[in-house]
Motif scaffolding. Structure first.
Motif, short mmCIF file in Angstrom:
data_model
loop_
_atom_site.label_atom_id
_atom_site.label_comp_id
_atom_site.label_asym_id
_atom_site.label_seq_id
_atom_site.Cartn_x
_atom_site.Cartn_y
_atom_site.Cartn_z
N ALA A 1 26.05 44.80 38.52
CA ALA A 1 24.76 45.30 38.99
C ALA A 1 24.64 45.00 40.46
CB ALA A 1 23.62 44.63 38.23
N ASP A 2 23.67 45.64 41.06
CA ASP A 2 23.48 45.52 42.50
C ASP A 2 22.56 44.34 42.84
OD1 ASP A 2 23.51 46.23 45.21
OD2 ASP A 2 21.78 47.56 44.98
N PHE A 3 22.86 43.19 42.28
CA PHE A 3 22.15 41.98 42.69
C PHE A 3 22.99 40.76 42.35
CE2 PHE A 3 20.67 43.08 38.43
CZ PHE A 3 20.58 41.87 37.74
N ALA B 1 11.97 44.04 37.59
CA ALA B 1 13.37 44.42 37.41
C ALA B 1 14.25 43.22 37.70
CB ALA B 1 13.71 45.53 38.42
N HIS B 2 15.39 43.24 37.20
CA HIS B 2 16.05 44.02 36.16
C HIS B 2 16.23 43.14 34.92
CE1 HIS B 2 17.13 47.72 38.15
NE2 HIS B 2 17.89 47.16 39.05
N TYR B 3 15.30 42.20 34.75
CA TYR B 3 15.45 41.15 33.74
C TYR B 3 14.09 40.53 33.50
CZ TYR B 3 15.80 39.44 38.48
OH TYR B 3 15.55 39.27 39.82
N SER C 1 17.06 49.74 29.10
CA SER C 1 18.23 49.62 29.98
C SER C 1 17.92 50.24 31.33
CB SER C 1 19.43 50.34 29.35
OG SER C 1 19.15 51.73 29.26
N ASN C 2 18.81 49.98 32.28
CA ASN C 2 18.70 50.58 33.60
C ASN C 2 20.03 51.19 34.02
OD1 ASN C 2 17.32 50.81 36.38
ND2 ASN C 2 19.24 49.76 36.86
N GLU C 3 20.00 52.46 34.36
CA GLU C 3 21.19 53.17 34.87
C GLU C 3 22.44 52.81 34.09
OE1 GLU C 3 21.54 52.88 39.09
OE2 GLU C 3 19.69 54.01 39.36
N ILE C 4 22.30 52.77 32.79
CA ILE C 4 23.38 52.28 31.95
C ILE C 4 24.50 53.30 31.79
CG2 ILE C 4 22.28 53.01 29.77
CD1 ILE C 4 24.14 49.67 30.41
N TRP D 1 18.41 59.43 50.42
CA TRP D 1 19.10 58.22 50.87
C TRP D 1 20.59 58.33 50.56
CZ3 TRP D 1 19.02 55.19 54.62
CH2 TRP D 1 19.83 54.07 54.65
N TYR D 2 21.00 58.16 49.29
CA TYR D 2 22.43 58.24 49.01
C TYR D 2 22.94 59.69 49.03
CZ TYR D 2 22.11 53.43 47.38
OH TYR D 2 21.90 52.09 47.30
N VAL D 3 22.17 60.55 48.43
CA VAL D 3 22.59 61.95 48.36
C VAL D 3 21.40 62.87 48.61
CG1 VAL D 3 24.52 61.78 46.73
CG2 VAL D 3 22.18 61.88 45.87
N THR E 1 11.16 55.77 38.35
CA THR E 1 11.28 54.33 38.15
C THR E 1 11.94 53.60 39.33
OG1 THR E 1 13.03 55.10 36.66
CG2 THR E 1 11.12 54.08 35.65
N GLU E 2 12.54 54.35 40.23
CA GLU E 2 13.10 53.76 41.46
C GLU E 2 13.27 54.85 42.49
OE1 GLU E 2 16.88 51.70 41.41
OE2 GLU E 2 16.25 50.55 39.66
N TYR E 3 13.04 54.50 43.73
CA TYR E 3 13.39 55.34 44.86
C TYR E 3 13.26 54.46 46.09
CZ TYR E 3 8.40 55.38 45.82
OH TYR E 3 7.12 54.97 46.09
N VAL F 1 8.50 51.90 43.98
CA VAL F 1 9.33 51.74 45.17
C VAL F 1 10.45 50.76 44.85
CG1 VAL F 1 9.43 50.91 47.56
CG2 VAL F 1 7.30 51.91 46.69
N TRP F 2 11.65 51.13 45.24
CA TRP F 2 12.74 50.17 45.19
C TRP F 2 12.99 49.72 46.62
CZ3 TRP F 2 14.58 47.62 41.25
CH2 TRP F 2 15.71 46.81 41.44
N ASN F 3 12.54 48.64 47.05
CA ASN F 3 12.03 47.51 46.34
C ASN F 3 10.93 46.90 47.20
OD1 ASN F 3 12.08 44.60 45.37
ND2 ASN F 3 13.52 45.52 43.95
N LYS G 1 23.21 41.80 51.18
CA LYS G 1 21.81 42.11 50.89
C LYS G 1 21.59 43.59 50.66
CE LYS G 1 20.56 38.36 53.87
NZ LYS G 1 21.94 38.25 54.39
N ASN G 2 20.55 43.85 49.89
CA ASN G 2 20.04 45.20 49.76
C ASN G 2 18.77 45.24 50.61
OD1 ASN G 2 18.36 47.39 48.74
ND2 ASN G 2 19.80 47.55 47.04
N HIS G 3 18.73 46.20 51.54
CA HIS G 3 17.65 46.21 52.53
C HIS G 3 16.57 47.25 52.25
CE1 HIS G 3 21.20 44.59 54.69
NE2 HIS G 3 20.32 43.75 55.17
N LYS G 4 16.42 47.62 50.99
CA LYS G 4 15.40 48.64 50.71
C LYS G 4 14.00 48.06 50.67
CE LYS G 4 18.51 51.82 48.51
NZ LYS G 4 19.67 50.93 48.35
N GLY G 5 13.89 46.75 50.78
CA GLY G 5 12.57 46.12 50.72
C GLY G 5 11.61 46.65 51.77
C1 GCB Z 1 19.65 51.57 41.58
C2 GCB Z 1 19.70 50.33 40.78
C3 GCB Z 1 19.28 49.12 41.57
C4 GCB Z 1 19.93 49.18 42.95
C5 GCB Z 1 19.46 50.44 43.65
C6 GCB Z 1 20.07 50.60 45.04
O1 GCB Z 1 19.50 52.64 41.12
O2 GCB Z 1 18.94 50.41 39.60
O3 GCB Z 1 19.66 47.97 40.88
O4 GCB Z 1 19.65 48.04 43.69
O5 GCB Z 1 19.84 51.53 42.91
O6 GCB Z 1 19.50 50.11 45.99
O7 GCB Z 1 21.12 51.22 45.15
#
Ligand code: GCB
Length: 764
Positions: free
Chosen positions: A124-126, A307-309, A367-370, A428-430, A455-457, A502-504, A521-525
């Motif tokens: 997972a991404d954490f 999320a995610h737990y 689940s998430n993105e399983i 963002w990604y695509v 549920t996320e963006y 909002v993610w995150n 780090k994930n910088h979407k905060g």
């Molecule tokens: C997702 C995941 C989340 C990631 C996020 C991202 O879809 O559910 O765990 O952190 O994308 O930032 O890529």
């Protein structure tokens, strides 16, 4: 009468790789290395050890140790005897140590966060921080007590049932030992004696209390909670008691009109939250939880996806108290393991048993993105099992899922849970931001009777990075703000969305990432990892969602500006903004949420934006008669100011190293000359795919590319048909850049030259 409870966070010793150190709990051994990435943090077994004096015990009294969170697996030993093993890093579990207690004892917990194929999460991404990162308690109870051995629950289940103005609250208790009677009371309302039934050494109690003229839990409007107490009697004495709060509310998810609370539309304006923070990891104090909640509330959100737990009990308590509608989930995430079903079931049983009484929670997510690696029969079966489990354990809430954007909307998995949500990262990604709009329009048209949410963006931004020409993928605070402006506009015209998240809310650690010069780090905060800075995007949410009046000048960190005329952007929930440049009124503008001014600059300027309140009695930002809701504007203080400067050359600290991401001021790479009528790197994917040779070339390239997206999460992913439409519009050059393919110039030229051999075919 009550049980005796003592927190035992102090005085532990940690043995890590042969070294001993003194620690207090909560603690993680990855507070530093889990946040610096990529992928270097310690994952293995460590031992926490503590001396424990035997508490004074009356005959038959039982001693438990309660752990509120140990990541990921724990084996508990007392005086060398192993008493229990627990898999799953986010839930409460207890161990009965009574039989092995001596006067002086050694309590040992072997904690393991090494990879395995049994316990979720594995991919997972954490960061999976190891340690005993939540509180530990010593509990002494009478031999007769509310059950402490059932999935970490508290032995009391409360189910309110509302009927118009009134409600009936049903109580169920689970207890062990000899029980004479159990009384349940609701503070200020009344008391009842439960009917008891004993089976297999356990006593089950049942009963109800009427609440005429029920006071509803009405989220942020009025998060009213009742308090219940269950008391267990033996031999004429009260020997054990538990108290729990509960709330009475009705809710539903409507496919056309979104979320309803207590019969009224209540669109869920949500953020997701990961629990960790800079330098601390997941070992949080209560104050830190409170600070997170305050930040979320101050932005105006009314819902949180936890999320995610499973999160700390204290945080669900805060949600109840403050009136937040919460989404709860287990860490069944990213990649399904055929060997992991048992663990998903245990984690779901724990999640529901431990959190059933929280008024804030409305759904249990499976689940998430399983489906990252596709949908197999075992995955489907695992979801059916979980879905049935949720329905069996809780008749009052719904099951949910957060789907990967690649999951086809007609997959049987999509329709399995009661409500559904997609995680979408168009823009963002695509794809482009507008692809989010199209996705929902098409979904809603095709499935008008299905409740759908987002549920996320999100989009990443590093707070130092700035641009006057923001572009997808540039990691600037400026692009992130633009992206969220779009998303909020999009939501406003799609009332059928039951919720958006909002993610995150906060930046978080993702050890596998290495982006924008700040690895791990994930910088979407919307708020930085240390909770100290709110990014501009935070304020666009506040402008839409919060009633607390404010004015925010965007770009305060974009001080040095090369352009002659610069954009000054203001976010506010007031209807009129006056902009002052060097203390002279520059312009006034009426509008909503976003106010844009184009200001010619030379030298250093002081910029000041003043919000003008339109409430009755207010004039030019001054609340004349004190009638404004929060009365702040009576001193005209809805304003923000900043300094900017015109400079000759771009400030290099505002952009990333060039090999990582191209910036607004870079010349496009020299890809060599391209012949008219032939393919090139600037051709769209559709144009390239339309030719046989082009398609073959593409297959080779995209195969390498998908593995790189999202911090390596994309490995082994195929892009299905549904995605092709979006991808088709993208020029290949852009796609390569966004897919993380950093090709050197000579490779780009080579590729361009190869494409340039292929004549274009006519495309409608
Ligand atoms: C997702 C995941 C989340 C990631 C996020 C991202 O879809 O559910 O765990 O952190 O994308 O930032 O890529």
């Amino acid at each position: 009468m009550a049980r005796r409870i003592e927190k035992i966070n102090e005085g532990w010793e940690l043995e890590k790789q042969g070294e001993m150190m003194a620690v207090n709990l909560p603690h993680t051994w990855n507070a530093q290395d889990g946040q610096t990435g990529p992928d270097m943090y310690f994952r293995g077994e460590c031992i926490y050890r503590r001396q424990l004096k035997k508490p004074e015990l009356k005959k038959g009294e039982q001693v438990y140790i309660e752990f509120r969170g140990v990541n990921s697996s724990a084996a508990v030993r007392m005086n060398g005897t192993e008493l229990m093993c627990h898999d799953g890093g986010y839930s409460t579990f207890r161990v009965n140590v009574t039989d092995v207690l001596k006067d002086e004892n050694i309590l040992e917990v072997l904690v393991d966060n090494a990879p395995n194929d049994r316990v979720y999460p594995q991919r997972a991404d954490f960061t999976f921080y190891g340690g005993i990162y939540r509180d530990v308690y010593l509990i002494v109870t009478d031999p007769s007590h509310f059950d402490l051995d059932y999935y970490g629950g508290r032995g009391l289940r409360i189910t309110p049932e509302i009927d118009g103005e009134n409600a009936v609250v049903h109580f169920e208790t689970y207890s062990v030992g000899e029980v004479e009677r159990i009384l349940v009371s609701v503070a200020g309302v009344g008391e009842t004696e439960l009917t008891l039934e004993t089976r297999d050494g356990k006593t089950y109690g049942k009963g109800s209390i009427a609440l005429p003229g029920v006071h509803r839990w009405d989220a942020l409007n009025d998060p009213y909670l009742y308090e219940a107490m269950a008391v267990l009697y033996r031999g004429g004495r009260a020997v054990d008691a538990v108290t729990e709060r509960f709330g009475c509310r009705e809710f539903r998810f409507d496919p056309k009109e979104g979320f309803f609370l207590n019969g009224r539309p209540y669109p869920l304006h949500g953020v997701s939250r990961h629990q960790d923070r800079l330098g601390v990891g997941n070992a949080l104090t209560r104050k830190m939880h409170e600070e997170d909640m305050d930040l979320i509330l101050s932005m105006g959100a009314n819902s949180i996806r936890l999320a995610h737990y499973q999160h700390d009990q204290y945080f669900y308590d805060l949600c109840d108290e403050k009136g937040i509608v919460a989404w709860a989930e287990i860490p069944y995430i990213t990649v399904h393991m055929d060997t992991g079903r048992e663990n998903t079931v245990t984690q779901m049983k724990e999640l529901i048993t431990q959190n059933y009484n929280h008024a804030s929670i409305v759904c249990w997510a499976l689940s998430n993105e399983i489906t990252l690696q596709g949908v197999t029969e075992d995955l489907m079966e695992n979801h059916r099992v979980l879905n049935d489990l949720v329905h069996e354990m809780d008749k009052t809430r719904v099951s949910a899922m957060a789907n990967l954007f690649l999951l086809e909307t007609d997959s049987p998995l999509v329709s399995l849970p009661d409500i559904r949500g997609y995680n979408l990262y168009y823009g963002w990604y695509v794809g482009d931001m507008e692809d989010n709009d199209t996705f929902f329009d098409e979904f809603h048209e095709k499935y008008p009777d299905t409740a759908i949410g987002l549920t996320e963006y999100g989009a990443d931004s590093v707070i130092t990075l700035q641009s006057p020409k923001p572009e997808k993928g540039d990691y600037t605070e400026s692009y992130q703000a633009l992206y969220h402006e779009h998303m909020l506009e999009m939501f406003s015209s799609r009332p059928y969305l039951w919720g958006t998240y909002v993610w995150n809310m906060f930046e978080f650690a993702a050890a596998g990432r290495d982006e924008a010069g700040d690895p791990g780090k994930n910088h979407k905060g919307l708020v930085t990892f240390d909770r100290k800075q709110r990014k501009d995007a935070f304020y666009i949410y506040k402008a839409w969602w919060s009633r607390e009046k404010f004015v925010h000048l965007c770009g305060s960190r974009y001080h040095d500006r090369v352009e002659d005329t610069t954009e000054i952007k203001v976010y506010s929930n007031l209807e009129k903004i006056a902009l002052y440049v060097d203390d002279v009124l520059f312009a006034e503008q009426e509008g909503a949420h976003v106010f844009r001014f184009w200001v010619p600059i030379h030298g250093v300027h002081r910029i000041r934006a003043v919000g003008i309140c339109r409430d009755s009695g207010c004039e030019d930002g001054v609340c004349k008669d004190g009638s404004c809701e929060d009365r702040v504007c009576k001193d005209g203080s809805y304003e923000d100011s900043m300094e900017i400067a015109k400079v000759d050359a771009p400030n290099p600290s505002y952009f990333m190293s060039l090999d990582k991401v191209r910036n607004w001021f870079d010349e496009p790479e020299d890809i060599g000359d391209s012949k008219e009528g032939y393919l090139s790197l600037d051709s769209t994917m559709a144009e390239i795919q339309a030719t046989e040779q082009g398609a073959a070339l593409l297959e080779r390239i995209t195969g390498q590319m998908t593995g790189k997206a999202a911090g390596g999460m994309g490995e082994g992913v195929a892009i299905p048909e549904a995605m092709q439409k979006i991808v088709a519009r993208q020029p290949l050059r852009k796609l390569l850049q966004q897919g993380g393919m950093e090709l050197p110039p000579e490779k780009l030229q080579e590729l361009n030259a190869a494409l340039n051999q292929i004549p274009k075919v006519y495309q409608k």
